[in-house]
Enzyme design. Structure first.
Site, PDB file in Angstrom:
ATOM      1  N   HIS A 303     -43.185  46.129 -66.015  1.00 17.87           N
ATOM      2  CA  HIS A 303     -42.414  47.318 -65.635  1.00 17.87           C
ATOM      3  C   HIS A 303     -41.423  47.005 -64.521  1.00 17.87           C
ATOM      4  CE1 HIS A 303     -44.796  48.512 -62.019  1.00 17.87           C
ATOM      5  NE2 HIS A 303     -45.846  48.091 -62.695  1.00 17.87           N
ATOM      6  N   GLU A 349     -43.371  53.113 -64.887  1.00 18.10           N
ATOM      7  CA  GLU A 349     -44.824  52.931 -65.022  1.00 18.10           C
ATOM      8  C   GLU A 349     -45.545  53.602 -63.865  1.00 18.10           C
ATOM      9  OE1 GLU A 349     -48.783  51.166 -64.356  1.00 18.10           O
ATOM     10  OE2 GLU A 349     -47.077  51.094 -63.006  1.00 18.10           O
ATOM     11  N   GLU A 350     -44.961  53.486 -62.660  1.00 18.81           N
ATOM     12  CA  GLU A 350     -45.700  53.890 -61.465  1.00 18.81           C
ATOM     13  C   GLU A 350     -45.956  55.383 -61.349  1.00 18.81           C
ATOM     14  OE1 GLU A 350     -47.268  51.952 -59.823  1.00 18.81           O
ATOM     15  OE2 GLU A 350     -46.273  50.023 -59.575  1.00 18.81           O
ATOM     16  N   ASP A 377     -48.972  42.832 -65.675  1.00 16.94           N
ATOM     17  CA  ASP A 377     -48.874  43.789 -64.572  1.00 16.94           C
ATOM     18  C   ASP A 377     -50.091  43.687 -63.654  1.00 16.94           C
ATOM     19  OD1 ASP A 377     -48.107  45.858 -62.918  1.00 16.94           O
ATOM     20  OD2 ASP A 377     -48.733  47.442 -64.295  1.00 16.94           O
ATOM     21  N   HIS A 448     -48.764  48.357 -53.714  1.00 13.00           N
ATOM     22  CA  HIS A 448     -48.216  49.669 -53.318  1.00 13.00           C
ATOM     23  C   HIS A 448     -48.044  49.819 -51.801  1.00 13.00           C
ATOM     24  CE1 HIS A 448     -49.779  51.698 -57.302  1.00 13.00           C
ATOM     25  NE2 HIS A 448     -49.049  50.606 -57.517  1.00 13.00           N
TER      26      HIS A 448
HETATM   27 ZN   LIG Z   1     -47.650  47.723 -61.824  1.00 10.47          ZN
END
Ligand SMILES: [Zn+2]
Length: 506
Positions: A303, A349-350, A377, A448
């Site tokens: 992604h 995606e997030e 990922d 993140h």
């Molecule tokens: Zn990811």
């Protein structure tokens, strides 16, 4: 020294990768060593070994450059240092789309974009504090609003904190959380715990809102912390109540836990996030057309979007450059593989999976001809093995093609089933999944966070996983047989969608 039909001089290649020698002398050296290994193989084994199922020359052409040229890492630097964080709907996300298109074209790989409407959540001012009381002079909180969180009132939200460690515990409290800020604490310590506790972030705030809470704080889903909060998305039901929600650093979660053991704790949180109208964005698709069965598609993906903090080096810049490099190297082969290799760089995606859904909808008629799909990922760690999700006989079919992965440390099947968030809309079409499992033991240290930056990615680990990705992709596109499609997912039967046993599962 063990005799293998394909001896990859990995140590040599990795030395070269470190920059000691120019790339030019690398190729003859690598070829000579593996040619010697290959020649020695048949006589040394005594018994006549069957010819490998694959071409060693092709394996060298894919694995050698992936290890020695450093192209994946160079591309990762362009994406992370050059473009930076790229949350869906942002200008940087669009810059990443254009960068990917340009890069594929420079590689001689046909590429195009397909439209995706994405949510556009924007972080604003954010801060929080434990208010002073008779037991403390107060503390600032290190926090990040969760993606999807509404803002607080401009003056902030001040309330008492209630700690829970599960959604069941929250439910048991009933109306006791009314007017309070629910603090979701947990015991994540290793990467494998992520799935176990991710629901506290994803669904916890919505459940707390329904119970009458006015805010939510979630302990970061992390395996390490230097007081860095880890963001992520949280989901509220359409039309349901929404409350401001933020993640806090694990150190601050521990502080809250200690203080709550001694009595009531009040915190103040200010979040200035906003939800703008959906924005126009794109998936980026690229393709190397198959020579024999171009209608059969082996899809490899990652992604392109990232969170708005850090630069998404591990999540998912690493996956992006791995699959781009796999396509570049496969496109350079003298002969294309039997089947078409299609790269999809998914958007969103997030915080929405809109790109995944848009792809599955736009290509619904083609999904029966998607013979294998993969999403990288899990960061840029070294490769550990290969995973599959297919019907009977999948491992037997693929096993003869794994030998070139042995020297990379990835020549065996992982116990984990292959998958990926962006592949989930393809499950009902029974698309077989494969994957290169990477070492993600340190992935959730920076996942993140502000700290997910290029320096956290080891160039040699990335090169090895890129090499494994290129080979695994080629193998699926070239091997004569097809993976049997997996069983369809179980259809929920009867009105109660989830049994109590499943809902409280570990
Ligand atoms: Zn990811």
């Amino acid at each position: 020294m063990p005799v293998a039909t394909f001896v990859l001089p990995a140590s040599l290649a990795l030395q070269l990768l470190s920059g000691a020698a120019p790339a030019k002398p690398a190729a003859p050296a690598a070829t000579a060593v593996s040619a010697t290994g290959a020649k020695a193989a048949a006589p040394a084994t005594g018994a006549k070994a069957a010819a490998p199922a694959y071409s060693q020359a092709v394996a060298e052409k894919l694995i050698g450059p992936a290890l020695t040229e450093g192209q994946a890492y160079a591309r990762l630097a362009e994406l992370t240092d050059g473009i930076g964080p790229r949350l869906s709907g942002s200008e940087a996300a669009e810059a990443a789309v254009q960068w990917a298109l340009r890069s594929f074209k420079a590689d001689g790989v046909k590429a195009w974009t397909e439209p995706v409407k994405v949510p556009r959540w924007v972080r604003g001012e954010e801060r929080g504090e434990v208010l002073a009381s008779e037991r403390t002079r107060g503390h600032p909180l290190s926090l990040l609003a969760l993606g999807g969180s509404p803002p607080t009132a401009p003056e902030g939200l001040t309330a008492e904190v209630v700690e829970v460690t599960s959604l069941e515990e929250l439910a048991a409290l009933g109306g006791a959380v009314k007017g309070k800020i629910v603090f979701f604490n947990h015991t994540m310590s290793v990467a494998a715990d992520y799935g176990r506790f991710a629901g506290l972030r994803g669904r916890g705030p919505a459940v707390a809102a329904k119970a009458g809470a006015v805010g939510a704080l979630v302990r970061s889903l992390a395996t390490a912390s230097l007081r860095t909060p880890h963001t992520g998305s949280t989901r509220f039901e359409d039309g349901g109540p929404r409350i401001p929600a933020a993640s806090i650093a694990t150190e601050d979660a521990d502080l809250l836990h200690r203080m709550l053991a001694g009595g009531a704790v009040r915190v103040k949180v200010v979040l200035g996030s906003s939800e703008l109208p959906d924005a126009d964005s794109h998936n980026v698709i690229a393709e190397v057309r198959g020579r024999e069965k171009p209608q059969e598609i082996v899809l490899i993906s990652a992604h392109l979007d990232s969170w708005d903090v850090g630069t998404g080096a591990h999540d998912d810049g690493a996956g992006v450059v791995m699959v781009m490099e796999a396509a570049r190297l496969i496109a350079k082969l003298p002969q294309a593989p039997r089947r078409t290799v299609r790269v999809v760089l998914f958007m969103n995606e997030e915080n929405g999976l809109r790109g995944a859904r848009a792809y599955a909808e736009a290509h619904a008629a083609e999904l029966p001809r998607h013979v294998a799909a993969m999403e990288m990922d899990a960061g840029g760690g070294r490769p550990l093995g290969v995973s599959l999700r297919a019907g009977a006989g999948g491992q037997e079919l693929v096993r003869p093609w794994l030998k070139p992965l042995v020297a990379l440390g990835a020549g065996t099947f992982s116990a984990r089933e292959a998958g990926g968030a962006d592949l989930s809309p393809m499950v009902s079409a029974r698309v077989p999944f494969f994957g290169v499992e990477v070492d993600s033991s340190r992935y959730f240290d920076v996942h993140h966070t502000m700290a997910d930056t290029l320096d956290k990615v080891d160039p040699q680990d990335l090169a090895r996983s890129t090499a494994a990705t290129a080979w695994a992709t080629y193998a699926l596109a070239e091997m004569p047989g097809l993976l049997v499609r997996p069983e369809p997912p179980p259809v929920p039967s009867g009105p109660p969608a989830v049994s109590p046993a499943k809902a409280s599962g570990h």
